[in-house]
Design a protein around this motif. Structure first.
Motif, short mmCIF file in Angstrom:
data_model
loop_
_atom_site.label_atom_id
_atom_site.label_comp_id
_atom_site.label_asym_id
_atom_site.label_seq_id
_atom_site.Cartn_x
_atom_site.Cartn_y
_atom_site.Cartn_z
N SER A 95 0.83 -1.21 0.00
CA SER A 95 0.00 0.00 0.00
C SER A 95 0.86 1.25 0.00
CB SER A 95 -0.93 0.01 1.22
OG SER A 95 -0.18 0.22 2.40
N ALA A 96 0.25 2.37 -0.41
CA ALA A 96 0.95 3.66 -0.42
C ALA A 96 1.41 4.04 0.98
CB ALA A 96 0.03 4.74 -0.99
N GLU A 97 0.62 3.66 1.99
CA GLU A 97 0.97 4.00 3.38
C GLU A 97 2.24 3.27 3.83
OE1 GLU A 97 -2.08 3.07 2.38
OE2 GLU A 97 -2.95 5.10 2.46
N ASP A 98 2.47 2.08 3.25
CA ASP A 98 3.63 1.29 3.66
C ASP A 98 4.89 1.57 2.84
OD1 ASP A 98 2.47 -0.12 5.81
OD2 ASP A 98 1.43 -1.44 4.41
N CYS A 99 4.76 2.40 1.80
CA CYS A 99 5.97 2.81 1.05
C CYS A 99 5.86 4.30 0.73
CB CYS A 99 6.16 1.98 -0.21
SG CYS A 99 4.77 1.96 -1.36
N PRO A 100 5.99 5.17 1.74
CA PRO A 100 5.82 6.61 1.54
C PRO A 100 6.79 7.21 0.53
CG PRO A 100 6.77 6.13 3.70
CD PRO A 100 6.31 4.84 3.14
N VAL A 101 8.02 6.65 0.42
CA VAL A 101 8.96 7.10 -0.61
C VAL A 101 8.89 6.06 -1.74
CG1 VAL A 101 11.31 7.82 -1.14
CG2 VAL A 101 10.41 8.11 1.19
N LEU A 102 7.96 6.28 -2.66
CA LEU A 102 7.62 5.27 -3.66
C LEU A 102 8.83 4.87 -4.51
CD1 LEU A 102 5.34 3.57 -4.88
CD2 LEU A 102 4.94 5.42 -6.52
N ARG A 103 9.61 5.84 -4.97
CA ARG A 103 10.74 5.53 -5.84
C ARG A 103 11.77 4.65 -5.12
NH1 ARG A 103 12.74 8.78 -10.21
NH2 ARG A 103 10.64 9.64 -10.24
N GLU A 104 12.03 4.96 -3.86
CA GLU A 104 12.99 4.18 -3.10
C GLU A 104 12.49 2.75 -2.88
OE1 GLU A 104 15.46 4.38 1.14
OE2 GLU A 104 14.26 6.09 0.48
N ALA A 105 11.21 2.62 -2.54
CA ALA A 105 10.63 1.29 -2.34
C ALA A 105 10.63 0.50 -3.64
CB ALA A 105 9.20 1.42 -1.80
N PHE A 106 10.36 1.17 -4.75
CA PHE A 106 10.35 0.53 -6.07
C PHE A 106 11.71 -0.10 -6.36
CE2 PHE A 106 11.16 0.62 -10.63
CZ PHE A 106 10.02 0.03 -11.15
N TYR A 107 12.77 0.68 -6.15
CA TYR A 107 14.11 0.16 -6.42
C TYR A 107 14.47 -0.99 -5.48
CZ TYR A 107 15.22 4.11 -9.52
OH TYR A 107 15.25 5.01 -10.54
N GLU A 108 14.12 -0.84 -4.21
CA GLU A 108 14.50 -1.87 -3.23
C GLU A 108 13.78 -3.19 -3.51
OE1 GLU A 108 14.76 -2.63 1.59
OE2 GLU A 108 14.28 -0.63 0.83
N VAL A 109 12.49 -3.11 -3.80
CA VAL A 109 11.73 -4.34 -4.11
C VAL A 109 12.23 -4.96 -5.41
CG1 VAL A 109 9.44 -5.28 -4.61
CG2 VAL A 109 9.70 -3.53 -2.84
N SER A 110 12.55 -4.12 -6.40
CA SER A 110 13.03 -4.62 -7.70
C SER A 110 14.27 -5.51 -7.55
CB SER A 110 13.38 -3.45 -8.63
OG SER A 110 12.24 -2.71 -8.98
N THR A 111 15.12 -5.17 -6.60
CA THR A 111 16.40 -5.89 -6.46
C THR A 111 16.37 -6.96 -5.37
OG1 THR A 111 17.17 -4.09 -5.01
CG2 THR A 111 17.76 -3.95 -7.33
N ALA A 112 15.19 -7.18 -4.76
CA ALA A 112 15.08 -8.20 -3.71
C ALA A 112 15.08 -9.60 -4.33
CB ALA A 112 13.80 -7.98 -2.91
N PRO A 113 15.65 -10.60 -3.65
CA PRO A 113 15.67 -11.98 -4.16
C PRO A 113 14.26 -12.50 -4.41
CG PRO A 113 17.13 -11.75 -2.27
CD PRO A 113 16.35 -10.48 -2.35
N GLY A 114 14.08 -13.20 -5.53
CA GLY A 114 12.81 -13.84 -5.82
C GLY A 114 11.80 -12.99 -6.56
N VAL A 115 12.04 -11.67 -6.68
CA VAL A 115 11.07 -10.79 -7.34
C VAL A 115 11.18 -10.93 -8.85
CG1 VAL A 115 10.37 -8.39 -7.71
CG2 VAL A 115 11.00 -9.16 -5.42
N MET A 116 10.04 -11.19 -9.50
CA MET A 116 10.01 -11.40 -10.95
C MET A 116 9.37 -10.25 -11.71
SD MET A 116 9.19 -15.45 -11.38
CE MET A 116 7.87 -15.50 -10.18
N ASP A 117 8.67 -9.37 -11.02
CA ASP A 117 8.05 -8.22 -11.69
C ASP A 117 7.61 -7.22 -10.63
OD1 ASP A 117 7.04 -6.67 -13.81
OD2 ASP A 117 5.02 -7.44 -13.49
N ILE A 118 7.60 -5.94 -11.01
CA ILE A 118 7.10 -4.91 -10.12
C ILE A 118 6.65 -3.71 -10.94
CG2 ILE A 118 9.47 -4.08 -9.75
CD1 ILE A 118 8.53 -2.99 -7.03
N VAL A 119 5.50 -3.16 -10.59
CA VAL A 119 4.98 -1.95 -11.22
C VAL A 119 4.30 -1.10 -10.16
CG1 VAL A 119 4.64 -2.89 -13.55
CG2 VAL A 119 2.85 -3.18 -11.83
N PRO A 120 4.29 0.24 -10.32
CA PRO A 120 3.50 1.08 -9.43
C PRO A 120 2.02 0.78 -9.65
CG PRO A 120 5.06 2.39 -10.71
CD PRO A 120 5.02 1.02 -11.32
#
Length: 420
Positions: A95-120
């Motif tokens: 949720s937006a509440e759990d990732c207040p800095v969207l760009r930073e969260a986007f990059y961190e999730v993108s590079t996490a092990p096991g992640v195959m896709d991510i979009v806002p």
């Protein structure tokens, strides 16, 4: 309107089988909705079979069967629900509440092990992963997978390509206004294409221009580029009066057209060399910039290929490389992902995010409303009038009951048209 006309012509005699090759490329969400309403009624009334190729996964959702191809081979032949099940138990929302800095969260999730896709999505993030243990601080919630989730899972996409979890998020923009429009008007004879529009864009911002076909966004886009002068109002781009010094404005900009517009009979390196010279780059500077964009866009293996032989994704990357040769302060992208598949769109937007992080201002038009979620600010136009402007969250807030940008866009346009 061209797409509707083409459909009408193909239906002058009702066929038993209707073949549609990406019928909604370059078509706005409202017109796409109308086209599919026409097709669904036709299928129901006339009992015809429709075969359609599409890059829109929401269109694949309404099909009876989906045939997925990669490198000329069929890799999936199944109903949409079976395709969706490929991502069963792996689809999550933050949720937006759990990732207040969207760009930073986007990059961190993108590079996490096991992640195959991510979009806002909806102000937060939507992702597919086989392992969420590294992302517990974001409180990911499991959700029903979409057909697009299945598509990305089958392809085994790697969203960390070219990204770093330690990216620099201190973007060079702050409050520096780089484009300022006041009471902008553009008339062609008695026709008003843009009517009394005002907005500002700051350095490093991603600013999205949205609207149905014929809304006035392309005219607004062309005025900002210095290609056509405003009829009325004030327009300053990088501090320069665009009405009085359009040539000076254009020197500071990069432009990528919707249709591929480089020289088809030249090789990749010949195109880069030609446009570097056109931008008046000196010999040493030209060599350094060409070397830089070749590396940035991974064009090395294609340098001696004739441009007309390039796959679509390479053409897209080459177009952006050319637009960035002279290190422009503002990059104008006119429907850059029109007709691109989901993977190519994701790769393209990762490039845009990195440019924005480096301080380049991005002005983009798009008909993919989910792409508007990447923007810092968007403006919606229709019939030359500005209907809404703000962050994606603010835009969704203007459309009651809209959970995503696609719904918000349609609701805002339909409400404005009903009121007039």
């Amino acid at each position: 309107m061209k797409q509707k006309l083409a459909l009408i012509v193909s239906l002058m005699k009702v066929p038993k089988i209707l073949l549609l090759d990406e019928p909604t490329v370059g078509v706005d969400p409202l017109s796409r909705k109308e086209l599919w309403e026409i097709l669904e009624k036709l299928i129901s009334d006339e009992d015809i079979t429709v075969l359609v190729s599409t890059s829109y996964m929401d269109e694949a959702e309404i099909a009876d069967m989906v045939l997925m191809l990669d490198n000329g081979k069929v890799i999936l032949d199944a109903p949409p629900d079976d395709m969706r099940k490929k991502a069963e138990g792996m689809s999550y929302n933050i949720s937006a509440e759990d990732c207040p800095v969207l760009r930073e969260a986007f990059y961190e999730v993108s590079t996490a092990p096991g992640v195959m896709d991510i979009v806002p999505a909806g102000g937060g993030l939507h992702f597919i992963s086989t392992d969420i243990s590294y992302l517990e601080k974001y409180h990911p919630k499991p959700v029903k997978p979409s057909v697009e989730d299945g598509f990305m899972t089958v392809l085994k996409y790697n969203p960390s390509h070219g990204l770093s979890a330690s990216a620099n998020f201190a973007r060079k923009r702050k409050d520096e206004v780089i484009i300022e429009a006041k009471g902008l008007v553009k008339k062609f004879g008695d026709f008003t294409a843009v009517n009394s529009t005002s907005f500002t864009v700051t350095r490093g911002e991603i600013f999205g221009l949205l609207g149905p076909n014929g809304a006035g966004k392309t005219t607004t886009f062309r005025m900002m580029c210095g290609l056509i002068p405003p009829t009325e109002g004030d327009l300053k781009v990088v501090g320069i009066d665009a009405k009085k010094a359009a040539l000076e404005v254009r020197k500071r900009l990069g432009y990528m057209a919707q249709k591929f517009s480089l020289y088809q009979d030249l090789t990749v390196i010949e195109n880069l060399d030609f446009f570097a010279s056109a931008y008046a780059l000196r010999t040493e500077q030209k060599h350094d910039r060409i070397e830089s964009v070749v590396k940035q866009f991974d064009l090395g293996k294609a340098l001696n290929w004739q441009t007309k032989t390039l796959p679509g994704g390479f053409k897209q990357r080459l177009s952006m490389a050319v637009a960035l040769l002279h290190n422009p302060e503002i990059l104008f992208l006119d429907e850059p992902t029109s007709g691109a598949d989901p993977v190519a769109r994701r790769e393209f937007w990762r490039t845009i995010l990195r440019l924005s992080d480096g301080g380049t201002t991005i002005i983009v038009t798009t008909h993919f409303m989910e792409e508007a979620e990447y923007c810092d600010k968007v403006m919606i136009q229709d019939h030359g009038n500005m209907l809404a402007i703000g962050t994606p969250k603010e835009i969704r807030g203007k459309a009651e009951g809209a959970s995503n940008m696609n719904d918000a866009f349609i609701k805002i346009i339909e409400k404005a048209r009903d009121e007039h």
